[in-house]
Motif scaffolding. Structure first.
Motif, PDB file in Angstrom:
ATOM      1  N   PHE A  20       2.660  12.780   0.766  1.00  0.00           N
ATOM      2  CA  PHE A  20       2.444  11.702   0.042  1.00  0.00           C
ATOM      3  C   PHE A  20       3.639  10.700   0.629  1.00  0.00           C
ATOM      4  O   PHE A  20       3.624   9.663   0.884  1.00  0.00           O
ATOM      5  N   TYR A  21       4.842  11.550   0.623  1.00  0.00           N
ATOM      6  CA  TYR A  21       6.390  10.649   1.166  1.00  0.00           C
ATOM      7  C   TYR A  21       6.045  10.340   2.289  1.00  0.00           C
ATOM      8  O   TYR A  21       6.285   9.073   3.015  1.00  0.00           O
ATOM      9  N   ALA A  22       5.397  11.151   3.409  1.00  0.00           N
ATOM     10  CA  ALA A  22       5.436  11.043   4.653  1.00  0.00           C
ATOM     11  C   ALA A  22       4.190   9.924   4.968  1.00  0.00           C
ATOM     12  O   ALA A  22       4.401   9.072   5.908  1.00  0.00           O
ATOM     13  N   ALA A  23       3.295   9.818   4.261  1.00  0.00           N
ATOM     14  CA  ALA A  23       2.347   8.699   4.215  1.00  0.00           C
ATOM     15  C   ALA A  23       2.875   7.400   4.025  1.00  0.00           C
ATOM     16  O   ALA A  23       2.567   6.508   4.522  1.00  0.00           O
ATOM     17  N   LEU A  38       0.926  -1.275   0.070  1.00  0.00           N
ATOM     18  CA  LEU A  38      -0.025  -0.065  -0.194  1.00  0.00           C
ATOM     19  C   LEU A  38       0.709   1.387  -0.042  1.00  0.00           C
ATOM     20  O   LEU A  38       0.458   2.345  -0.613  1.00  0.00           O
ATOM     21  N   ALA A  39       2.004   1.304   0.485  1.00  0.00           N
ATOM     22  CA  ALA A  39       2.948   2.315   0.638  1.00  0.00           C
ATOM     23  C   ALA A  39       3.308   2.931  -0.794  1.00  0.00           C
ATOM     24  O   ALA A  39       3.760   4.053  -0.737  1.00  0.00           O
ATOM     25  N   TYR A  40       3.443   1.905  -1.885  1.00  0.00           N
ATOM     26  CA  TYR A  40       3.545   2.481  -3.099  1.00  0.00           C
ATOM     27  C   TYR A  40       2.585   3.375  -3.769  1.00  0.00           C
ATOM     28  O   TYR A  40       2.957   4.014  -4.733  1.00  0.00           O
ATOM     29  N   LEU A  41       1.345   3.173  -3.283  1.00  0.00           N
ATOM     30  CA  LEU A  41       0.311   4.174  -3.840  1.00  0.00           C
ATOM     31  C   LEU A  41       0.719   5.586  -3.434  1.00  0.00           C
ATOM     32  O   LEU A  41       0.614   6.382  -4.385  1.00  0.00           O
ATOM     33  N   ILE A  43       5.003   2.176 -13.339  1.00  0.00           N
ATOM     34  CA  ILE A  43       6.253   2.664 -13.036  1.00  0.00           C
ATOM     35  C   ILE A  43       6.890   2.385 -11.840  1.00  0.00           C
ATOM     36  O   ILE A  43       7.921   1.876 -11.833  1.00  0.00           O
ATOM     37  N   VAL A  44       6.423   2.930 -10.691  1.00  0.00           N
ATOM     38  CA  VAL A  44       6.741   2.575  -9.557  1.00  0.00           C
ATOM     39  C   VAL A  44       6.886   1.117  -9.052  1.00  0.00           C
ATOM     40  O   VAL A  44       8.041   0.515  -8.641  1.00  0.00           O
ATOM     41  N   MET A  45       6.001   0.440  -9.409  1.00  0.00           N
ATOM     42  CA  MET A  45       5.899  -1.121  -9.096  1.00  0.00           C
ATOM     43  C   MET A  45       6.834  -1.872  -9.979  1.00  0.00           C
ATOM     44  O   MET A  45       7.344  -2.802  -9.350  1.00  0.00           O
ATOM     45  N   LEU A  46       6.965  -1.481 -11.136  1.00  0.00           N
ATOM     46  CA  LEU A  46       7.939  -2.124 -11.810  1.00  0.00           C
ATOM     47  C   LEU A  46       9.470  -1.920 -11.513  1.00  0.00           C
ATOM     48  O   LEU A  46      10.185  -2.692 -11.398  1.00  0.00           O
ATOM     49  N   SER A  47       9.910  -0.799 -11.113  1.00  0.00           N
ATOM     50  CA  SER A  47      11.098  -0.068 -10.711  1.00  0.00           C
ATOM     51  C   SER A  47      11.701  -0.722  -9.517  1.00  0.00           C
ATOM     52  O   SER A  47      12.747  -0.792  -9.333  1.00  0.00           O
ATOM     53  N   GLN A  48      10.678  -0.961  -8.589  1.00  0.00           N
ATOM     54  CA  GLN A  48      11.149  -1.294  -7.411  1.00  0.00           C
ATOM     55  C   GLN A  48      11.872  -2.522  -7.145  1.00  0.00           C
ATOM     56  O   GLN A  48      12.634  -2.757  -6.252  1.00  0.00           O
ATOM     57  N   ALA A  49      11.569  -3.477  -8.156  1.00  0.00           N
ATOM     58  CA  ALA A  49      12.177  -4.810  -7.994  1.00  0.00           C
ATOM     59  C   ALA A  49      13.918  -4.592  -8.236  1.00  0.00           C
ATOM     60  O   ALA A  49      14.618  -5.628  -7.585  1.00  0.00           O
ATOM     61  N   ALA A  50      14.176  -3.558  -8.855  1.00  0.00           N
ATOM     62  CA  ALA A  50      15.537  -3.390  -9.273  1.00  0.00           C
ATOM     63  C   ALA A  50      16.397  -2.897  -8.039  1.00  0.00           C
ATOM     64  O   ALA A  50      17.613  -3.000  -8.164  1.00  0.00           O
ATOM     65  N   ARG A  51      15.529  -2.402  -6.900  1.00  0.00           N
ATOM     66  CA  ARG A  51      16.318  -1.924  -5.919  1.00  0.00           C
ATOM     67  C   ARG A  51      17.222  -3.113  -4.962  1.00  0.00           C
ATOM     68  O   ARG A  51      18.084  -2.915  -4.360  1.00  0.00           O
ATOM     69  N   TYR A  52      17.077  -4.197  -5.594  1.00  0.00           N
ATOM     70  CA  TYR A  52      17.723  -5.643  -4.853  1.00  0.00           C
ATOM     71  C   TYR A  52      19.030  -5.792  -5.634  1.00  0.00           C
ATOM     72  O   TYR A  52      19.665  -6.745  -5.359  1.00  0.00           O
ATOM     73  N   LEU A  53      19.246  -4.886  -6.689  1.00  0.00           N
ATOM     74  CA  LEU A  53      20.589  -5.175  -7.570  1.00  0.00           C
ATOM     75  C   LEU A  53      21.423  -4.550  -6.789  1.00  0.00           C
ATOM     76  O   LEU A  53      21.359  -3.538  -5.926  1.00  0.00           O
ATOM     77  N   PRO A  54      22.835  -5.158  -6.936  1.00  0.00           N
ATOM     78  CA  PRO A  54      23.865  -4.161  -6.423  1.00  0.00           C
ATOM     79  C   PRO A  54      24.131  -2.860  -6.702  1.00  0.00           C
ATOM     80  O   PRO A  54      24.003  -2.362  -7.710  1.00  0.00           O
ATOM     81  N   GLY A  55      24.341  -1.898  -5.739  1.00  0.00           N
ATOM     82  CA  GLY A  55      24.396  -0.590  -5.892  1.00  0.00           C
ATOM     83  C   GLY A  55      23.580   0.197  -5.155  1.00  0.00           C
ATOM     84  O   GLY A  55      23.651   1.388  -5.076  1.00  0.00           O
ATOM     85  N   ASN A  56      22.162  -0.556  -4.979  1.00  0.00           N
ATOM     86  CA  ASN A  56      21.361   0.242  -4.312  1.00  0.00           C
ATOM     87  C   ASN A  56      20.832   1.668  -5.218  1.00  0.00           C
ATOM     88  O   ASN A  56      20.171   2.388  -4.593  1.00  0.00           O
ATOM     89  N   VAL A  57      20.964   1.575  -6.317  1.00  0.00           N
ATOM     90  CA  VAL A  57      20.487   2.801  -7.309  1.00  0.00           C
ATOM     91  C   VAL A  57      19.649   2.281  -8.428  1.00  0.00           C
ATOM     92  O   VAL A  57      19.190   2.820  -9.301  1.00  0.00           O
ATOM     93  N   GLY A  58      19.373   0.915  -8.763  1.00  0.00           N
ATOM     94  CA  GLY A  58      18.905   0.240  -9.809  1.00  0.00           C
ATOM     95  C   GLY A  58      17.327   0.843  -9.814  1.00  0.00           C
ATOM     96  O   GLY A  58      16.921   0.869 -11.218  1.00  0.00           O
ATOM     97  N   HIS A  59      16.511   0.711  -8.953  1.00  0.00           N
ATOM     98  CA  HIS A  59      15.360   1.149  -9.020  1.00  0.00           C
ATOM     99  C   HIS A  59      15.221   2.845  -9.304  1.00  0.00           C
ATOM    100  O   HIS A  59      14.239   2.882  -9.881  1.00  0.00           O
ATOM    101  N   LEU A  60      16.090   3.302  -9.054  1.00  0.00           N
ATOM    102  CA  LEU A  60      16.023   4.917  -9.282  1.00  0.00           C
ATOM    103  C   LEU A  60      16.293   5.188 -10.816  1.00  0.00           C
ATOM    104  O   LEU A  60      15.642   5.810 -11.446  1.00  0.00           O
ATOM    105  N   VAL A  61      17.337   4.143 -11.235  1.00  0.00           N
ATOM    106  CA  VAL A  61      17.527   4.364 -12.591  1.00  0.00           C
ATOM    107  C   VAL A  61      16.598   3.689 -13.477  1.00  0.00           C
ATOM    108  O   VAL A  61      15.923   4.316 -14.543  1.00  0.00           O
ATOM    109  N   GLY A  62      15.853   2.704 -13.112  1.00  0.00           N
ATOM    110  CA  GLY A  62      14.811   2.025 -13.742  1.00  0.00           C
ATOM    111  C   GLY A  62      13.515   3.174 -13.592  1.00  0.00           C
ATOM    112  O   GLY A  62      12.886   3.110 -14.865  1.00  0.00           O
TER     113      GLY A  62
END
Length: 305
Positions: A202-205, A57-60, A85-104
């Motif tokens: 929204f970020y606080a929520a 729910l936090a992704y909404l 976009i947000v839900m697809l890109s979040q999976a990339a945060r488990y890639l090395p570097g901790n920036v994959g979801h941001l780039v995605g």
């Protein structure tokens, strides 16, 4: 910062993550009997389902915030695309570097919203700074209560609220400087102050919902000992620590270590270890479901539904 320095920084973060993971595993093994007692009735699947739903729910609100930043005048129209976009890109945060979801996120935003890479990167930077400020603000009210649980060297800083206030002011100043510099150098149309303020809400929520997920996982026998504000403090502090550690995929190891250190004085180390492990498991499950939802939305959009 040159490429060599960045690689060294990411390597250092990865090593920190691995060391903390090893430490947590060793503590888990040493306290396996005490942890097993907490699980005498099996895994709390119902509670884990609710916590996973909270993480999902936090992704909404995050999606709404991204829609606000990228399309201020078309928020409702772009919200479904932003969710995808947000839900697809979040999976990339488990890639090395901790920036994959941001780039995605930037790449998917360019593809599905027509936002250029430079503009998308600037908006992503603003989002990161706003997230950090929100987490700091949410933690400020409860930070003095953390002093009694912290080592003496750290407690002397936590009991002085002005230190936290100064940190928040510096973060806000950095955001203002970014807005000015981006407009002058990149000639980009950046969000209005009202949009930035709404985005912060929204970020606080999203952070509050994450704190609720942790609070749920603490178990009925411990919820009374942990106030919602302390659970939120533990969550936001661990989130911040994992976020600012480069090279640690999704803050793995770092967030769990901070959670254990913050929760153990109140509920005990075995219980804190279990709560941290369950929160990570629920987060992974939520990300898996989110990725599936993102793929489903992609297919529906292609069909024009």
């Amino acid at each position: 910062m040159n490429a060599h320095s960045k690689r060294l920084l990411h390597l250092a973060g990865t090593l920190i993550s691995l060391i903390l993971i090893a430490y947590l595993v060793s503590r888990f093994v040493q306290m396996r009997q005490a942890v097993a007692i907490q699980l005498h009735g099996g895994l709390p699947w119902a509670t884990m389902a609710m916590a996973s739903a909270a993480c999902l729910l936090a992704y909404l609100p995050i999606s709404m915030a991204w829609a606000l930043l990228t399309s201020p005048g078309k928020v409702l129209k772009r919200f479904p695309v932003s969710v995808k976009i947000v839900m697809l890109s979040q999976a990339a945060r488990y890639l090395p570097g901790n920036v994959g979801h941001l780039v995605g996120r930037v790449m998917l935003t360019k593809r599905h919203m027509g936002v250029g890479a430079a503009h998308g990167s600037a908006l992503m930077t603003i989002e990161l700074l706003l997230s950090l400020v929100c987490a700091a603000l949410l933690s400020t009210a409860a930070i003095p209560a953390l002093a009694v649980f912290a080592p003496s060297w750290l407690a002397q800083f936590l009991v002085r609220p002005y230190i936290v206030v100064c940190a928040i002011c510096l973060a806000v100043a950095a955001i203002i400087g970014l807005l000015i510099a981006s407009q002058r150098r990149l000639k980009l149309k950046l969000p209005a102050p009202s949009t930035v303020l709404a985005t912060c809400v929204f970020y606080a929520a999203a952070l509050i919902v994450g704190g609720v997920a942790l609070w749920l996982l603490l178990g009925k026998q411990h919820v009374h000992a942990i106030s919602p504000s302390l659970a939120l403090l533990a969550y936001t502090t661990s989130w911040l620590a994992g976020f600012v550690t480069p090279g640690a995929p999704s803050g793995l190891g770092v967030r769990e270590f901070i959670l254990v250190q913050l929760l153990a004085p109140t509920i005990g180390e075995p219980e804190a270890l279990l709560a941290a492990a369950l929160l990570r498991l629920c987060s992974v499950m939520a990300d898996a479901v989110a990725f599936g939802i993102g793929l489903l939305l992609t297919r529906l959009f292609r069909r024009g539904i």
